[in-house]
Design a protein around this motif. Sequence first.
Motif, PDB file in Angstrom:
ATOM      1  N   LEU A   4      -7.574 100.189 -53.337  1.00 13.75           N
ATOM      2  CA  LEU A   4      -7.646  99.224 -54.421  1.00 13.75           C
ATOM      3  C   LEU A   4      -6.835  99.753 -55.587  1.00 13.75           C
ATOM      4  O   LEU A   4      -7.004 100.903 -55.995  1.00 13.75           O
ATOM      5  CB  LEU A   4      -9.108  99.028 -54.844  1.00 13.75           C
ATOM      6  N   HIS A   5      -5.938  98.923 -56.122  1.00  8.06           N
ATOM      7  CA  HIS A   5      -5.107  99.296 -57.266  1.00  8.06           C
ATOM      8  C   HIS A   5      -5.317  98.258 -58.360  1.00  8.06           C
ATOM      9  O   HIS A   5      -5.082  97.078 -58.140  1.00  8.06           O
ATOM     10  CB  HIS A   5      -3.623  99.341 -56.879  1.00  8.06           C
ATOM     11  N   THR A   6      -5.764  98.732 -59.511  1.00  6.00           N
ATOM     12  CA  THR A   6      -6.023  97.832 -60.633  1.00  6.00           C
ATOM     13  C   THR A   6      -5.165  98.243 -61.819  1.00  6.00           C
ATOM     14  O   THR A   6      -5.398  99.300 -62.418  1.00  6.00           O
ATOM     15  CB  THR A   6      -7.515  97.890 -61.031  1.00  6.00           C
ATOM     16  N   HIS A  17     -11.880 102.296 -66.929  1.00 10.66           N
ATOM     17  CA  HIS A  17     -11.489 102.884 -65.644  1.00 10.66           C
ATOM     18  C   HIS A  17     -11.701 104.395 -65.641  1.00 10.66           C
ATOM     19  O   HIS A  17     -12.092 104.975 -64.621  1.00 10.66           O
ATOM     20  CB  HIS A  17     -10.038 102.533 -65.310  1.00 10.66           C
ATOM     21  N   GLU A 124      -2.674 102.481 -64.156  1.00  6.77           N
ATOM     22  CA  GLU A 124      -3.273 101.942 -62.946  1.00  6.77           C
ATOM     23  C   GLU A 124      -4.480 102.783 -62.538  1.00  6.77           C
ATOM     24  O   GLU A 124      -4.466 104.004 -62.671  1.00  6.77           O
ATOM     25  CB  GLU A 124      -2.235 101.950 -61.824  1.00  6.77           C
TER      26      GLU A 124
END
Length: 158
Positions: A4-6, A17, A124
């Motif tokens: 998962l990359h946010t 984060h 990220e």
Amino acid sequence: MDALHTPFDTRSAFQQHLASCIGAAQHRLCLFDPDFSSWELGSSNMDAALRRFLHGGGQLQLLAHQGQALERHAPRLLRLLQSYQHRVALRRTHPALRQLSDSFCLADQSHLVRRFHSDHMRGEYSVNDAAEVKIYQDRFITIWLDSGEGLLLNQAEI
């Protein structure tokens, strides 16, 4: 599990984060930033998260170009480092590495928060991307090995 990359681009998203990454850590946290001035490591929430992590047996490594921001603005962190000095290692980068301007937090081998440049909040948050985490683990180890003591003025006490 799928990676998962946010992406994020605000201070609040970075803090969110970062808190998630630190909260997910069980064994090892590696933190690198030129000075940690935008990390809010002295906040009560961060103190509680790091205290839980260290009390649970985790190992913390902090690596920076300079520690003045921590000394001036993070007294809770300094007390925490003193209380858990057996679980904490601090290093200051070698002058030849002071041009490094990215910023990242690694939790175990599964979580990574990275800012592309420490002057900006764009970055990220990655979860379960073993290849990307490995790149930053190797980068952290390389910088760590080329660094030395002296991040904080009173580091001998910590």
